[in-house]
Design an enzyme around this catalytic site. Structure first.
Site, PDB file in Angstrom:
ATOM      1  N   CYS A 126      38.851 -46.570 -29.260  1.00  0.00           N
ATOM      2  CA  CYS A 126      38.438 -47.153 -27.978  1.00  0.00           C
ATOM      3  C   CYS A 126      37.324 -48.150 -28.278  1.00  0.00           C
ATOM      4  CB  CYS A 126      37.956 -46.071 -27.014  1.00  0.00           C
ATOM      5  SG  CYS A 126      37.446 -46.754 -25.401  1.00  0.00           S
ATOM      6  N   HIS A 147      49.374 -51.161 -29.793  1.00  0.00           N
ATOM      7  CA  HIS A 147      49.346 -52.248 -28.804  1.00  0.00           C
ATOM      8  C   HIS A 147      50.587 -53.121 -28.914  1.00  0.00           C
ATOM      9  CE1 HIS A 147      45.149 -51.901 -27.320  1.00  0.00           C
ATOM     10  NE2 HIS A 147      44.972 -51.299 -28.477  1.00  0.00           N
ATOM     11  N   GLU A 187      46.503 -49.981 -19.873  1.00  0.00           N
ATOM     12  CA  GLU A 187      46.159 -49.069 -20.965  1.00  0.00           C
ATOM     13  C   GLU A 187      47.016 -47.810 -20.942  1.00  0.00           C
ATOM     14  OE1 GLU A 187      42.319 -47.986 -22.122  1.00  0.00           O
ATOM     15  OE2 GLU A 187      41.349 -49.853 -21.481  1.00  0.00           O
ATOM     16  N   CYS A 208      39.665 -53.923 -22.173  1.00  0.00           N
ATOM     17  CA  CYS A 208      40.158 -53.038 -23.238  1.00  0.00           C
ATOM     18  C   CYS A 208      39.741 -53.662 -24.560  1.00  0.00           C
ATOM     19  CB  CYS A 208      41.669 -52.891 -23.153  1.00  0.00           C
ATOM     20  SG  CYS A 208      42.374 -51.864 -24.457  1.00  0.00           S
ATOM     21  N   GLY A 260      42.471 -53.749 -27.106  1.00  0.00           N
ATOM     22  CA  GLY A 260      43.463 -54.713 -26.621  1.00  0.00           C
ATOM     23  C   GLY A 260      43.048 -56.140 -26.942  1.00  0.00           C
TER      24      GLY A 260
HETATM   25  N1  LIG Z   1      44.026 -46.392 -23.687  1.00  0.00           N
HETATM   26  C1  LIG Z   1      43.767 -46.481 -25.132  1.00  0.00           C
HETATM   27  C2  LIG Z   1      42.405 -45.846 -25.468  1.00  0.00           C
HETATM   28  C3  LIG Z   1      41.231 -46.617 -24.863  1.00  0.00           C
HETATM   29  C4  LIG Z   1      41.191 -48.032 -25.344  1.00  0.00           C
HETATM   30  C5  LIG Z   1      40.302 -48.990 -24.549  1.00  0.00           C
HETATM   31  N2  LIG Z   1      39.569 -48.448 -23.449  1.00  0.00           N
HETATM   32  C6  LIG Z   1      39.420 -49.817 -25.489  1.00  0.00           C
HETATM   33  O1  LIG Z   1      38.328 -50.262 -25.077  1.00  0.00           O
HETATM   34  O2  LIG Z   1      39.876 -50.066 -26.643  1.00  0.00           O
HETATM   35  C7  LIG Z   1      44.892 -45.735 -25.884  1.00  0.00           C
HETATM   36  O3  LIG Z   1      45.503 -44.839 -25.289  1.00  0.00           O
HETATM   37  O4  LIG Z   1      45.139 -46.074 -27.052  1.00  0.00           O
END
Ligand SMILES: N[C@H](CCC[C@H](N)C(=O)O)C(=O)O
Length: 267
Positions: free
Chosen positions: A73, A150, A199, A208, A211
Site C-alpha cells: 500500500c 495492477h 482498488e 492509490c 497504482g
Molecule cells: N487495494 C490494494 C491495497 C492498497 C493499495 C493502495 N491504497 C495504495 O496506496 O497503494 C490491493 O488490494 O492490492
C-alpha cells in the site's frame, strides 16, 4: 481490550493505523472489515497494523476494507515515517521498503516492479506490456506487480461512475486469480498522467500509491512517458521516478488527522 489508533491518509486514501508492537492485536478479515466499516466502525480504505519485525524496524500488515490482507500500500507506506516520527525500514509481505520523512510527507523506495505473467499473477501466459485482452471499449492494457497486482488502461478521460462499473467487473475477472487493482490512465504529457483507480478490496479511492507506481512504470515501458512523472489522482499529485532495471521512487504527502481509542473486543 482498549487500544489507541491514528486516523491518517495519503491524498485522501485513508487508513486506521494501529501500533500493535507492545500489545499484539489478533487480526481477522472480519475484524478488519468491521473496523473499516464507515457506518458501524471507524471507517477507512485500508487498516494498517504495525507489528515487531526481525528483519526491519517494523512490520506493516495491510488489510483492505473488504478484510483481505494484501502485500503493498503505497499511500500507507508514506504515512509510517510520520506515524513513527522517523525514517523507517518497513517489512511487508512484498519485501523491505525504505521510507524517509520529507517535507509534508515521505519518499519511499517501492522496490522493483515485476512484469512476468505469473508474477502479476495472471491465469495463463501472455504478453503483459500489451495484453491481448479487452473489456467493452477498453483493450490492450498493461499488467504490473508492485508487490500487489495492477492492470493499467491507457485512454481518454473516464467518469467516476464508469470507472466504478468497469473496475468492479475487471477486478474479479478470472484472468486475475488474486483479483486486481484497476487503473484508468490518461496521458497528458510525457511527464504528467491523470489517473483514477478502482482498488481491489476497497473500490474507488481518492488515490492509490501503488497504482500511481504501476501506471508510471507501464507508461515509461510503453514509451508514453519518461520519469520523473507527476501522477494526478482525484486526491492530489504523486511524483513517481523509475528507469528500467531500477527501483521505483515515490514522493508524496502523508497526513495525520486524529488519534482515537477503541475497545477492539467490539470488532
Ligand atoms: N487495494 C490494494 C491495497 C492498497 C493499495 C493502495 N491504497 C495504495 O496506496 O497503494 C490491493 O488490494 O492490492
Amino acid at each position: 481490550m482498549n487500544g489507541r489508533f491514528s486516523k491518517m491518509h495519503g491524498l485522501g486514501n485513508d487508513f486506521v493505523v494501529i501500533d500493535a508492537r507492545e500489545a499484539p492485536l489478533p487480526m481477522s478479515a472480519g475484524r478488519a472489515q468491521a473496523i473499516a466499516d464507515r457506518h458501524a466502525g471507524i471507517g477507512c480504505d485500508q487498516l494498517i497494523l504495525i507489528e515487531p519485525s526481525d528483519a526491519a524496524d517494523v512490520r506493516m500488515r495491510i488489510f483492505n476494507a473488504d478484510g483481505s490482507e494484501v502485500e503493498a500500500c503505497g499511500n500507507a507506506t508514506r504515512c509510517i515515517p510520520l506515524f513513527l516520527g522517523q525514517d523507517v525500514l518497513i517489512e511487508t509481505k512484498a519485501g523491505l521498503l525504505n521510507a524517509r520523512l520529507a517535507e509534508g510527507g515521505a519518499v519511499v523506495d517501492m522496490g522493483q516492479p515485476h512484469f512476468e505473467w505469473d508474477r502479476i499473477p495472471l491465469a495463463y501466459a501472455m504478453d503483459t506490456l500489451t495484453m491481448p485482452v479487452g473489456w467493452e471499449h477498453l483493450d490492450a492494457p498493461s499488467a504490473v506487480n508492485i508487490g500487489n497486482p495492477h492492470v493499467v488502461f491507457f485512454g481518454g478521460a473516464i467518469e467516476m461512475d464508469e470507472a466504478a462499473r468497469l473496475g468492479a467487473m475487471i477486478e474479479t475477472d478470472p484472468i486475475f486469480p488474486e483479483r486486481v487493482n484497476v487503473n484508468f490512465a490518461q496521458i497528458l504529457s510525457p511527464s504528467h498522467i491523470r489517473l483514477i483507480v478502482w482498488e481491489r478490496g476497497a473500490g474507488l479511492t481518492r488515490a492509490c500509491g501503488t497504482g500511481a507506481c504501476a501506471t508510471a512504470v507501464a507508461a515509461i515501458r510503453r514509451g508514453l512517458a519518461k520519469g520523473p512523472v507527476t501522477v494526478s489522482l482525484p486526491g492530489g499529485d504523486l511524483m513517481i521516478d523509475w528507469t528500467p532495471g531500477g527501483s521505483i521512487l515515490m514522493t508524496g504527502p502523508a497526513t495525520h488527522v486524529f488519534d482515537g481509542e477503541a475497545d477492539w473486543e467490539r470488532f
